[in-house]
Write a protein that holds these residues in place. Structure first.
Motif, PDB file in Angstrom:
ATOM      1  N   THR A 276       0.924  -1.311   0.118  1.00  0.00           N
ATOM      2  CA  THR A 276      -0.001   0.049  -0.039  1.00  0.00           C
ATOM      3  C   THR A 276       0.682   1.096   0.153  1.00  0.00           C
ATOM      4  O   THR A 276       2.161   1.189   0.046  1.00  0.00           O
ATOM      5  N   ASN A 277       0.325   2.554  -0.257  1.00  0.00           N
ATOM      6  CA  ASN A 277       1.270   3.825   0.041  1.00  0.00           C
ATOM      7  C   ASN A 277       1.332   4.173   1.291  1.00  0.00           C
ATOM      8  O   ASN A 277       1.789   5.221   1.431  1.00  0.00           O
ATOM      9  N   SER A 278       1.028   3.273   2.367  1.00  0.00           N
ATOM     10  CA  SER A 278       1.175   3.362   3.742  1.00  0.00           C
ATOM     11  C   SER A 278       2.420   3.186   4.330  1.00  0.00           C
ATOM     12  O   SER A 278       2.676   1.915   4.349  1.00  0.00           O
ATOM     13  N   LEU A 279       2.971   3.921   5.300  1.00  0.00           N
ATOM     14  CA  LEU A 279       4.124   3.141   6.304  1.00  0.00           C
ATOM     15  C   LEU A 279       3.205   2.423   7.187  1.00  0.00           C
ATOM     16  O   LEU A 279       2.246   2.753   7.736  1.00  0.00           O
ATOM     17  N   PHE A 280       3.819   1.442   7.750  1.00  0.00           N
ATOM     18  CA  PHE A 280       3.100   0.515   8.916  1.00  0.00           C
ATOM     19  C   PHE A 280       3.005   1.148  10.365  1.00  0.00           C
ATOM     20  O   PHE A 280       4.146   1.774  10.657  1.00  0.00           O
ATOM     21  N   VAL A 281       2.008   1.470  10.538  1.00  0.00           N
ATOM     22  CA  VAL A 281       1.967   2.322  11.936  1.00  0.00           C
ATOM     23  C   VAL A 281       1.085   1.150  12.735  1.00  0.00           C
ATOM     24  O   VAL A 281       0.314   0.444  12.303  1.00  0.00           O
ATOM     25  N   ALA A 282       1.536   1.045  14.129  1.00  0.00           N
ATOM     26  CA  ALA A 282       1.088   0.104  14.739  1.00  0.00           C
ATOM     27  C   ALA A 282      -0.523  -0.114  14.960  1.00  0.00           C
ATOM     28  O   ALA A 282      -0.766  -1.327  14.890  1.00  0.00           O
ATOM     29  N   GLU A 283      -1.213   1.136  14.930  1.00  0.00           N
ATOM     30  CA  GLU A 283      -2.588   0.752  14.970  1.00  0.00           C
ATOM     31  C   GLU A 283      -3.152   1.349  13.929  1.00  0.00           C
ATOM     32  O   GLU A 283      -4.372   2.030  14.054  1.00  0.00           O
ATOM     33  N   ILE A 284      -2.841   1.241  12.793  1.00  0.00           N
ATOM     34  CA  ILE A 284      -3.248   1.825  11.477  1.00  0.00           C
ATOM     35  C   ILE A 284      -3.112   3.482  11.536  1.00  0.00           C
ATOM     36  O   ILE A 284      -2.526   3.824  10.585  1.00  0.00           O
ATOM     37  N   ILE A 285      -3.828   4.088  12.421  1.00  0.00           N
ATOM     38  CA  ILE A 285      -3.851   5.506  12.672  1.00  0.00           C
ATOM     39  C   ILE A 285      -3.084   6.177  13.495  1.00  0.00           C
ATOM     40  O   ILE A 285      -2.901   7.221  13.704  1.00  0.00           O
ATOM     41  N   GLN A 286      -2.551   5.306  14.557  1.00  0.00           N
ATOM     42  CA  GLN A 286      -1.500   5.995  15.688  1.00  0.00           C
ATOM     43  C   GLN A 286      -0.791   4.794  15.997  1.00  0.00           C
ATOM     44  O   GLN A 286      -0.711   3.789  15.829  1.00  0.00           O
ATOM     45  N   GLY A 287       0.405   5.328  16.989  1.00  0.00           N
ATOM     46  CA  GLY A 287       1.525   4.403  17.440  1.00  0.00           C
ATOM     47  C   GLY A 287       2.687   4.612  16.525  1.00  0.00           C
ATOM     48  O   GLY A 287       2.744   5.470  15.475  1.00  0.00           O
ATOM     49  N   LYS A 288       3.635   3.693  16.957  1.00  0.00           N
ATOM     50  CA  LYS A 288       4.944   3.895  16.294  1.00  0.00           C
ATOM     51  C   LYS A 288       4.716   3.596  14.668  1.00  0.00           C
ATOM     52  O   LYS A 288       4.228   2.701  14.205  1.00  0.00           O
ATOM     53  N   VAL A 289       5.729   4.538  13.849  1.00  0.00           N
ATOM     54  CA  VAL A 289       5.706   4.020  12.791  1.00  0.00           C
ATOM     55  C   VAL A 289       6.947   3.240  12.071  1.00  0.00           C
ATOM     56  O   VAL A 289       8.030   3.571  12.596  1.00  0.00           O
ATOM     57  N   GLY A 290       6.612   2.355  11.380  1.00  0.00           N
ATOM     58  CA  GLY A 290       7.703   1.460  10.795  1.00  0.00           C
ATOM     59  C   GLY A 290       7.900   1.511   9.195  1.00  0.00           C
ATOM     60  O   GLY A 290       8.358   2.558   8.719  1.00  0.00           O
ATOM     61  N   GLY A 291       8.077   0.193   8.837  1.00  0.00           N
ATOM     62  CA  GLY A 291       8.494   0.033   7.498  1.00  0.00           C
ATOM     63  C   GLY A 291       7.239   0.132   6.693  1.00  0.00           C
ATOM     64  O   GLY A 291       6.399   1.093   6.803  1.00  0.00           O
TER      65      GLY A 291
END
Length: 660
Positions: A276-291
Motif C-alpha cells: 500500500t502507499n502507507s508506512l506501517f503504523v502500529a494501530e493503523i492511524i496511531q502508534g510507532k511508525v515502521g517500514g
C-alpha cells in the motif's frame, strides 16, 4: 531464437475472449496476463505496445462511496481492522459520478503481472532488476503456453523503488498517449459536481492504494451491505476457492485471476501480499511508525489466518550478517511474496476555486458529523473564525516554518563551530605527523649509512647469509601441514612405484602431509589412524583445523558443481555430511552444510542407477516420485522446514529457491 524475440510466439495466440469463465485453464492466450476473466463494468486502460508481446492492458474496477458530500457523511464511516486495532475510519472517493451522485475510486481488478511490468519497463530491465534468477531462466527457456503461464504470474522479487519506478513510467507514458489520457478519469477544477472539461480539468494518476481503500475493497465496499463487518467477504470454509495460500499453495505464486472473484476483484487474499502507499503504523492511524505495509497475505501464509484486516510490515532495507552475527552489508529488500495492485487517484484540491467550495462545506461538516470521526475525536473542534479554516492553517504553518528556520540557523552555527574545532584539531595532528616524518627520515638516513659501512663484500660472507636465510625459511615453514580430501574413495598407495593400496580415503578426511614428490603431484601423508602412504595432490586441499567447518563447506560445493561426479560420489558425500553436521558449532556454517545435505541427496537421485532400490527405500520418508518430470525429488517440506529454521539468515532465500 534470439532473447529479444522471445515473446514473438505470443502474437500467434493473442485471441480475444469475452467469456467470464476461467478459459485460461485450457486456452491460454495473452489476455490471461492482464484480464483472464473479462466482465461487465471492467474499466480498461491501454499500456505501451511492444511488438513482441501484442496488446496488453491494465484493468480496473469502480468502487462506489456513499453520498455526494466532499468531506463525508455517516454512511462513509466504516469499521476496519480487527481486535484491539479495530477503529472507524472515513472512506472517500477520488472522483465524482454526477449521474449516481456519489464519489468513487478505481482499484486494479488483478495484481500487476510480469507481462504488464515488462510492457512498461522492457524485458532487459526486468532481467536486470528481478532477484529470482530461477524465474528468469524459466522465462528465457519457455515458449507458447508455458511462457504465458510464467508471464501471467504477479510481479515480485523487485525492490520498492522498482515498483515506484514502474508506476512513474506508466503515468508518464499514459500522459503522452492520447488514447490513455482521454480515458483517464478527471475531477472538475471548480466544483466536483460540474461537468468535466478535458481541456482544463486535470486527469487522475496511478498510485498504490491506501490501507483504507484496500480494506474497503476487500470487505466488499458499497455492495457488501450488512456483510461489510464480516472478517471475510465469503464463508471462511470456502477460502481455498478464493485464495492461493497454504496448505494448498505450492511452488510460489500462481497466475492472476485463477480463483473466484470477490465483488469483482481477484487475488485480494493470498498469491502475493500487496504493497500500500502507507508506512506501517502500529494501530493503523496511531502508534510507532515502521517500514512498508502490505495487505492480503501471500502463498506462504496459512489460509485460516487470512482476513480483510490482515496486514504485515516489511522492511525497506535488509541487513546481512557475517559469521559472527555482525552486520556486513545492507541492501534494498526484495521478496518473492510481495507485489502490487494499482489504484487511480487525483489531487485533493485541484485549484483555489475548488478549495473555496470545500471550505464552505467544511463549516457544516465540523458542526454536524466531524466529531464522530477518528480525526474529530483526536483533534477536537477546529475554529472557523478569524478568516476561516485555511487562514488558520496558513498561520499555523507559518509559525511552524519560522520555528524550523530558527532551529536551522542554530544548527548551522553549531556545525560551523564544530567545523572550526575539527580544523584546529586536524591542523595540530598534521604538525605532529610532519615532525614524526622528519624524525623517521633522519633515522632512515642514519640506518642506510650504517648498512653501507657494514656491507658484506666477500663472497664467503654472502654464502653464509644465504645459508642463514635458508635455515630461517626452513625454521619458519610450518611442519606437517594439514590437508582435506576433496574426492571420493581415493587410493592410498604404499609408494610411488607401486599401485598396491593401503586403504581408500573417503571425501572430507583430514590428513597430515609428510612429504611430496619432486614434481609435487604426489603427497606422502598420514591418515588419522596412523597409516602412511601416497595420494595424488589434485584430490586434496590445504586446511587449517581452526577453519575446518569452512573447509567442509568448500568440499561439498566443489563436489556439487562437479559435472562428472557419480552416484557413488554423492552417496559418500551424503554419508560424510550426515556424520559431521552434528559436530558443527557455528550456526551459519551448520545452515550451509544442512542445505548442501539436501542438495547432495537430490544429486544422488538425479544420478540414480536403474536397479538401485536400496537407496530409495532408505530415504522413502524424504523423497517422492514426480510423474510429470518422471524424476525422484526431495520433498519440498524438507526445504521449507530448513528455510523456517534459518529464516533470519541470508541463506533462507537460497533454500527456498532451490526447493523443487
Amino acid at each position: 531464437m534470439k532473447k529479444k524475440n522471445l515473446f514473438i510466439i505470443l502474437l500467434l495466440i493473442n485471441i480475444p475472449v469475452l467469456a467470464s469463465e476461467d478459459k485460461c485453464t485450457t486456452n491460454l492466450d495473452v489476455s490471461c496476463t492482464y484480464n483472464p476473466k473479462p466482465a461487465f463494468g471492467d474499466f480498461i486502460l491501454p499500456m505501451p505496445k511492444l511488438k513482441e508481446m501484442g496488446e496488453i492492458n491494465m484493468v480496473f474496477r469502480k468502487l462506489k462511496v456513499h453520498g455526494s458530500e466532499f468531506w463525508g457523511n455517516p454512511q462513509r464511516l466504516i469499521s476496519i481492522g480487527e481486535n484491539a486495532s479495530k477503529f472507524k475510519g472515513m472512506i472517500s472517493g477520488s472522483f465524482y459520478d454526477k449521474t449516481d451522485k456519489n464519489w468513487f475510486y478505481y482499484l486494479g481488478k488483478y495484481e500487476v503481472s510480469i507481462a504488464q511490468y515488462i510492457t512498461v519497463m522492457g524485458l532487459e530491465h526486468f532481467y536486470k532488476k528481478c532477484g529470482n534468477k530461477k524465474q528468469i531462466a524459466k522465462i528465457k527457456r519457455a515458449s507458447g503456453k508455458g511462457l504465458i503461464r510464467e508471464l501471467a504470474k504477479p510481479i515480485a522479487w523487485i525492490t520498492w523503488w522498482d515498483f515506484q519506478e514502474f508506476i512513474r513510467q506508466y503515468n508518464l507514458w499514459c500522459y503522452s498517449n492520447t488514447e490513455c489520457l482521454d480515458k483517464l478519469p478527471r475531477i472538475s477544477k471548480t466544483n466536483w459536481k460540474h461537468e468535466i472539461n478535458k481541456d482544463v480539468d486535470p486527469p487522475g494518476f496511478f498510485r498504490l492504494p491506501t490501507e483504507l481503500e484496500w480494506e474497503y475493497a476487500a470487505r466488499g465496499g458499497y455492495e457488501a451491505g450488512l456483510e461489510f463487518e464480516n472478517p471475510l467477504p465469503f464463508v471462511a470454509d470456502k477460502i481455498k476457492q478464493y485464495a492461493w495460500a497454504k496448505p494448498h499453495s505450492r511452488n510460489g505464486a500462481t497466475r492472476i485471476g485463477r480463483w473466484q472473484d470477490s465483488y469483482g476483484f481477484y487475488d485480494l487474499f493470498g498469491n502475493v501480499q500487496e504493497l500500500t502507499n502507507s508506512l506501517f503504523v502500529a494501530e493503523i492511524i496511531q502508534g510507532k511508525v515502521g517500514g512498508l505495509t502490505t495487505r492480503g497475505g501471500s502463498f506462504q501464509d496459512q489460509a485460516k489466518t487470512l482476513s480483510s484486516a490482515f496486514r504485515r510490515e516489511i522492511e525497506l532495507y535488509k541487513a546481512k550478517e557475517d559469521s559472527e552475527g555482525k552486520i556486513s552489508e545492507i541492501t534494498e529488500s526484495l521478496s518473492p511474496t510481495t507485489g502490487i495492485r494499482l489504484a487511480i487517484g487525483t489531487l485533493f484540491s485541484p485549484s483555489p476555486r475548488f478549495s473555496e467550495q470545500i471550505e464552505t462545506e467544511y463549516k457544516t461538516y465540523t458542526k454536524t458529523f466531524r466529531g464522530q470521526t477518528a480525526a474529530g475525536k483526536s483533534i477536537g473542534k477546529i475554529s472557523s473564525g478569524g478568516g476561516g479554516l485555511w487562514k488558520n492553517m496558513v498561520k499555523r504553518f507559518n509559525l511552524e516554518l519560522k520555528k524550523s528556520e530558527l532551529k536551522a540557523v542554530a544548527a548551522i552555527e553549531e556545525l560551523k563551530e564544530r567545523s572550526k574545532k575539527r580544523d584546529a584539531t586536524l591542523s595540530n595532528k598534521l604538525k605532529v605527523e610532519q615532525m614524526q616524518n622528519k624524525e623517521l627520515n633522519a633515522k632512515n638516513e642514519k640506518l642506510e649509512r650504517i648498512i653501507t659501512k657494514t656491507n658484506i663484500q666477500s663472497k664467503k660472507d654472502k654464502i653464509k647469509i644465504a645459508e642463514l636465510e635458508a635455515k630461517l625459511i626452513k625454521f619458519t615453514e610450518p611442519s606437517n601441514p594439514m590437508l582435506i580430501m576433496t574426492a571420493a574413495s581415493v587410493l592410498l598407495r604404499k609408494n610411488l612405484s607401486s599401485r598396491k593400496k593401503i586403504a581408500r580415503l573417503i571425501i572430507g578426511t583430514i590428513i597430515t602431509k609428510l612429504d611430496h614428490s619432486t614434481d609435487e603431484k604426489w603427497y606422502q601423508i598420514q591418515t588419522p589412524d596412523g597409516k602412511i602412504g601416497w595420494v595424488a595432490a589434485k584430490y586434496t586441499m590445504p586446511v587449517y583445523l581452526k577453519y575446518k567447518e569452512q573447509a567442509y563447506i568448500k568440499v561439498a560445493k566443489r563436489k556439487l558443481n562437479h559435472k562428472t561426479a557419480s552416484f557413488g560420489d554423492f552417496v559418500e558425500l551424503f554419508n560424510f555430511l550426515k556424520g559431521i553436521i552434528p559436530t558443527i558449532t557455528n550456526r551459519e556454517n551448520k545452515a550451509e552444510l544442512q542445505f548442501s545435505y539436501l542438495l547432495v541427496l537430490q544429486k544422488s537421485l538425479d544420478k540414480l542407477p536403474r536397479r538401485e532400490k536400496k537407496w530409495l527405500k532408505k530415504h522413502k520418508d524424504n523423497i517422492l516420485y514426480d510423474k510429470s518430470s518422471r524424476k525422484w525429488l526431495v520433498k519440498r517440506k524438507n526445504f521449507q522446514q530448513l528455510h523456517d529454521k534459518y529464516s533470519d539468515l541470508a541463506i533462507a532465500d537460497r533454500i527456498l529457491r532451490a526447493a523443487p
